[in-house]
Design a protein around this motif. Sequence first.
Motif, PDB file in Angstrom:
ATOM      1  N   ARG A  94       0.912  -1.159  -0.002  1.00  0.00           N
ATOM      2  CA  ARG A  94      -0.069  -0.100  -0.037  1.00  0.00           C
ATOM      3  C   ARG A  94       0.956   1.217   0.039  1.00  0.00           C
ATOM      4  NH1 ARG A  94      -2.201   0.029   4.662  1.00  0.00           N
ATOM      5  NH2 ARG A  94      -3.062  -1.999   4.242  1.00  0.00           N
ATOM      6  N   ALA A  95       2.018   1.137   0.710  1.00  0.00           N
ATOM      7  CA  ALA A  95       2.870   2.374   0.870  1.00  0.00           C
ATOM      8  C   ALA A  95       3.458   2.597  -0.589  1.00  0.00           C
ATOM      9  CB  ALA A  95       3.889   1.975   1.766  1.00  0.00           C
ATOM     10  N   LEU A  96       3.427   1.418  -1.413  1.00  0.00           N
ATOM     11  CA  LEU A  96       4.077   1.674  -2.743  1.00  0.00           C
ATOM     12  C   LEU A  96       2.920   1.948  -3.832  1.00  0.00           C
ATOM     13  CD1 LEU A  96       6.773  -1.173  -2.457  1.00  0.00           C
ATOM     14  CD2 LEU A  96       7.203   1.256  -2.153  1.00  0.00           C
ATOM     15  N   ALA A  97       2.070   1.747  -3.412  1.00  0.00           N
ATOM     16  CA  ALA A  97       0.721   1.889  -4.394  1.00  0.00           C
ATOM     17  C   ALA A  97       0.774   0.823  -5.097  1.00  0.00           C
ATOM     18  CB  ALA A  97       0.506   3.512  -5.077  1.00  0.00           C
ATOM     19  N   ARG A  98       0.936  -0.378  -5.054  1.00  0.00           N
ATOM     20  CA  ARG A  98       1.166  -1.377  -5.754  1.00  0.00           C
ATOM     21  C   ARG A  98       0.104  -2.534  -5.136  1.00  0.00           C
ATOM     22  NH1 ARG A  98       2.605   2.164  -8.658  1.00  0.00           N
ATOM     23  NH2 ARG A  98       4.391   2.359  -9.700  1.00  0.00           N
ATOM     24  N   PRO A  99      -0.476  -3.247  -6.071  1.00  0.00           N
ATOM     25  CA  PRO A  99      -1.104  -4.353  -5.573  1.00  0.00           C
ATOM     26  C   PRO A  99      -0.239  -5.603  -4.685  1.00  0.00           C
ATOM     27  CG  PRO A  99      -1.853  -4.061  -8.002  1.00  0.00           C
ATOM     28  CD  PRO A  99      -0.438  -3.374  -7.726  1.00  0.00           C
ATOM     29  N   PRO A 100      -0.626  -5.765  -3.491  1.00  0.00           N
ATOM     30  CA  PRO A 100      -0.021  -6.730  -2.799  1.00  0.00           C
ATOM     31  C   PRO A 100       0.694  -7.906  -3.821  1.00  0.00           C
ATOM     32  CG  PRO A 100      -2.142  -6.343  -1.775  1.00  0.00           C
ATOM     33  CD  PRO A 100      -2.262  -5.649  -3.100  1.00  0.00           C
ATOM     34  N   MET A 101      -0.015  -8.434  -4.379  1.00  0.00           N
ATOM     35  CA  MET A 101       0.425  -9.772  -5.247  1.00  0.00           C
ATOM     36  C   MET A 101       1.914  -9.377  -5.982  1.00  0.00           C
ATOM     37  SD  MET A 101      -1.758 -10.453  -8.561  1.00  0.00           S
ATOM     38  CE  MET A 101      -0.872 -11.967  -8.998  1.00  0.00           C
ATOM     39  N   TYR A 102       2.037  -8.073  -6.389  1.00  0.00           N
ATOM     40  CA  TYR A 102       3.109  -7.853  -7.055  1.00  0.00           C
ATOM     41  C   TYR A 102       4.412  -7.959  -6.192  1.00  0.00           C
ATOM     42  CZ  TYR A 102       0.083  -5.354 -10.800  1.00  0.00           C
ATOM     43  OH  TYR A 102      -0.642  -5.330 -11.605  1.00  0.00           O
ATOM     44  N   VAL A 103       4.265  -7.768  -4.970  1.00  0.00           N
ATOM     45  CA  VAL A 103       5.266  -7.694  -4.039  1.00  0.00           C
ATOM     46  C   VAL A 103       5.878  -9.267  -3.767  1.00  0.00           C
ATOM     47  CG1 VAL A 103       6.249  -6.882  -1.996  1.00  0.00           C
ATOM     48  CG2 VAL A 103       4.823  -5.559  -3.058  1.00  0.00           C
ATOM     49  N   THR A 104       4.760 -10.061  -3.574  1.00  0.00           N
ATOM     50  CA  THR A 104       5.030 -11.289  -3.354  1.00  0.00           C
ATOM     51  C   THR A 104       5.546 -11.997  -4.189  1.00  0.00           C
ATOM     52  OG1 THR A 104       3.080 -11.221  -1.891  1.00  0.00           O
ATOM     53  CG2 THR A 104       4.033 -13.547  -1.959  1.00  0.00           C
ATOM     54  N   ILE A 159       1.089   2.235 -12.620  1.00  0.00           N
ATOM     55  CA  ILE A 159       1.806   1.496 -13.771  1.00  0.00           C
ATOM     56  C   ILE A 159       0.653   1.733 -14.945  1.00  0.00           C
ATOM     57  CG2 ILE A 159       2.004  -0.941 -14.578  1.00  0.00           C
ATOM     58  CD1 ILE A 159       3.096  -1.262 -11.798  1.00  0.00           C
ATOM     59  N   VAL A 160       1.157   1.876 -16.169  1.00  0.00           N
ATOM     60  CA  VAL A 160       0.430   2.015 -17.225  1.00  0.00           C
ATOM     61  C   VAL A 160       0.461   1.040 -18.253  1.00  0.00           C
ATOM     62  CG1 VAL A 160      -0.170   3.685 -19.272  1.00  0.00           C
ATOM     63  CG2 VAL A 160       0.263   4.576 -17.142  1.00  0.00           C
ATOM     64  N   ILE A 161      -0.525   0.270 -18.646  1.00  0.00           N
ATOM     65  CA  ILE A 161      -0.448  -0.782 -19.746  1.00  0.00           C
ATOM     66  C   ILE A 161      -0.756  -0.109 -21.114  1.00  0.00           C
ATOM     67  CG2 ILE A 161      -0.862  -3.117 -20.546  1.00  0.00           C
ATOM     68  CD1 ILE A 161      -1.358  -3.565 -17.589  1.00  0.00           C
ATOM     69  N   THR A 162       0.068  -0.070 -22.184  1.00  0.00           N
ATOM     70  CA  THR A 162      -0.376   0.371 -23.479  1.00  0.00           C
ATOM     71  C   THR A 162      -1.206  -0.470 -24.165  1.00  0.00           C
ATOM     72  OG1 THR A 162       1.494  -0.224 -24.543  1.00  0.00           O
ATOM     73  CG2 THR A 162       1.533   2.115 -23.374  1.00  0.00           C
ATOM     74  N   LYS A 163      -1.757  -0.179 -25.365  1.00  0.00           N
ATOM     75  CA  LYS A 163      -2.410  -1.290 -26.264  1.00  0.00           C
ATOM     76  C   LYS A 163      -1.491  -2.345 -26.608  1.00  0.00           C
ATOM     77  CE  LYS A 163      -6.046   1.449 -28.152  1.00  0.00           C
ATOM     78  NZ  LYS A 163      -6.422   2.585 -29.239  1.00  0.00           N
ATOM     79  N   ASP A 164      -0.033  -1.926 -27.050  1.00  0.00           N
ATOM     80  CA  ASP A 164       0.739  -3.041 -27.482  1.00  0.00           C
ATOM     81  C   ASP A 164       1.445  -3.643 -26.518  1.00  0.00           C
ATOM     82  OD1 ASP A 164       3.044  -0.489 -28.514  1.00  0.00           O
ATOM     83  OD2 ASP A 164       1.806  -0.495 -26.876  1.00  0.00           O
ATOM     84  N   GLN A 165       0.930  -3.647 -25.472  1.00  0.00           N
ATOM     85  CA  GLN A 165       1.516  -4.476 -24.004  1.00  0.00           C
ATOM     86  C   GLN A 165       2.816  -4.028 -23.485  1.00  0.00           C
ATOM     87  OE1 GLN A 165      -0.671  -7.620 -22.720  1.00  0.00           O
ATOM     88  NE2 GLN A 165      -1.903  -5.788 -23.418  1.00  0.00           N
ATOM     89  N   PRO A 207      -3.528  -6.841 -14.357  1.00  0.00           N
ATOM     90  CA  PRO A 207      -3.324  -5.391 -14.328  1.00  0.00           C
ATOM     91  C   PRO A 207      -3.656  -4.834 -12.840  1.00  0.00           C
ATOM     92  CG  PRO A 207      -4.617  -6.146 -16.378  1.00  0.00           C
ATOM     93  CD  PRO A 207      -4.414  -7.295 -15.446  1.00  0.00           C
ATOM     94  N   PRO A 208      -3.133  -3.543 -12.788  1.00  0.00           N
ATOM     95  CA  PRO A 208      -3.251  -3.059 -11.482  1.00  0.00           C
ATOM     96  C   PRO A 208      -4.635  -2.702 -10.956  1.00  0.00           C
ATOM     97  CG  PRO A 208      -1.549  -1.842 -12.783  1.00  0.00           C
ATOM     98  CD  PRO A 208      -2.004  -2.844 -13.772  1.00  0.00           C
ATOM     99  N   THR A 209      -5.392  -2.519 -11.845  1.00  0.00           N
ATOM    100  CA  THR A 209      -6.751  -2.235 -11.459  1.00  0.00           C
ATOM    101  C   THR A 209      -7.505  -3.556 -10.995  1.00  0.00           C
ATOM    102  OG1 THR A 209      -7.425  -2.360 -13.488  1.00  0.00           O
ATOM    103  CG2 THR A 209      -7.445  -0.019 -12.199  1.00  0.00           C
ATOM    104  N   SER A 210      -7.325  -4.598 -11.830  1.00  0.00           N
ATOM    105  CA  SER A 210      -8.202  -5.947 -11.553  1.00  0.00           C
ATOM    106  C   SER A 210      -7.480  -6.496 -10.353  1.00  0.00           C
ATOM    107  CB  SER A 210      -8.148  -6.618 -12.710  1.00  0.00           C
ATOM    108  OG  SER A 210      -7.070  -7.247 -13.046  1.00  0.00           O
ATOM    109  N   ALA A 211      -6.017  -6.436 -10.317  1.00  0.00           N
ATOM    110  CA  ALA A 211      -5.175  -7.002  -9.151  1.00  0.00           C
ATOM    111  C   ALA A 211      -5.619  -6.300  -7.906  1.00  0.00           C
ATOM    112  CB  ALA A 211      -3.858  -7.178  -9.506  1.00  0.00           C
ATOM    113  N   GLY A 212      -6.116  -5.036  -7.928  1.00  0.00           N
ATOM    114  CA  GLY A 212      -6.331  -4.413  -6.673  1.00  0.00           C
ATOM    115  C   GLY A 212      -7.827  -4.689  -6.258  1.00  0.00           C
ATOM    116  N   LYS A 213      -8.689  -5.001  -7.115  1.00  0.00           N
ATOM    117  CA  LYS A 213     -10.083  -5.178  -6.821  1.00  0.00           C
ATOM    118  C   LYS A 213     -10.359  -6.403  -5.643  1.00  0.00           C
ATOM    119  CE  LYS A 213     -12.803  -4.281 -10.956  1.00  0.00           C
ATOM    120  NZ  LYS A 213     -13.040  -5.161 -12.130  1.00  0.00           N
ATOM    121  N   LYS A 214      -9.496  -7.415  -5.872  1.00  0.00           N
ATOM    122  CA  LYS A 214      -9.657  -8.456  -4.814  1.00  0.00           C
ATOM    123  C   LYS A 214      -9.550  -8.071  -3.437  1.00  0.00           C
ATOM    124  CE  LYS A 214      -7.785 -13.057  -6.113  1.00  0.00           C
ATOM    125  NZ  LYS A 214      -6.410 -13.774  -6.218  1.00  0.00           N
TER     126      LYS A 214
END
Length: 410
Positions: A44-54, A109-115, A144-151
Amino acid sequence: MSINICRDNQDPFYRYKMPPIISKIEGRGNGIKTAVVNNADVARALARPPMYVTKFFGLELGAQTSVNEATDRYMVNGAHDATKLQDLLDIFIQKFVLCKACKNPETDIVITKDQMLYRDCKACGKRSPIDLSHKLSGVILKNPPTSAGKKGLSGGKKSKKERKEKEKDKNGDVDDAEEADGSDDELTKRIAAEASSLPPVQATSGVEEEEDDDWAVDTSEEAVRARVKELEGQVGGFAIGDDDESNGNDLYSQLGNWILEQSPKPNNVDVFKKIKELGIENKHRTLQVLAQTLFDKDILTQIEDRVPLLKKLMAGDSHEKAFLGGTERFIGLEHPELISSIPKVLHQYYSYDIISEDAILKWGSRASKKYVDKEISKKVRKAAQPFLTWLEEAESEDESDDGEDADDSE
Ligand SMILES: [Zn+2]
């Protein structure tokens, strides 16, 4: 206490802080694992979904990971101390958080159309590319950050409360405070807490039903007990209704009664000898009888001793199924007071490798009246739900690792 997000920044007024990683080694031998206790807080301090860190830790260490935001559990296989993880976190921050231009950690984190992946800096507006060759980039693209955060949001209420409890621990000596909490591990405790907070019986959510559902459901304890008695009378101690090898029931009754008559219970070698003597060492039904007779109300402290015996006899799917059926019967009929302990029992079966996760999930997905009556069968599965959910999530977690060999080490 908190530390600078950019640890090599010496500026005393640097305002981007995060809590230092707290880790806890759990289990032993091949099952040894590291819980990243405050993974969610750090993320949370890094504003990243927890799963990314693990996941990042797992990829860097070549270790399998499991992530469960609902129960706030973040596990990395193997023993890794907090210092090591903290060093790895620096790399994560460099690669996936800090703006390359101004070193500010406030980035999206931004994901562009071309991944392609970028860090979008809120401070200076620059976009810094994220290294796509790092395996975590693949994980981010898939989650992606949004769906990974939803959980995380769905489990938010609970984990907030749990976080508060942890906050208290931080005041003391962290390492000792974590150890001082008795025999149950954190997971078992959480599962138990969830199980006991479940509403009683009634139509189940995730559990599929068989068609002939004509029970007039009276869930009062008295009614349940009456039905239990009736059922016991109908089918006898170890027999089960729809089995065609019914003339073999005698052998199973002999085994069952032989175990039950003894106090203390016979040791594994003697039980195995008896089973061989009866010639039923390959039969799945033997495992049903063992599940019904080896344990008493203290089952949670007794499973471990029986692991060698049970593993020796567990010869396939039908054996696992029969063992779960016997357990259902043992708890559902003889020890209904243990129903809330079902998740713990299953957790032990699973972690001692007595029963596979497939078998448990299969068992949990469908109430059956083969071993107990329908109402009890549903009740048992309902109580098991927290563990089943945990297992499902752990499993889909593993599946999402396909193709990332660093994460596939067993
Ligand atoms: Zn910037």
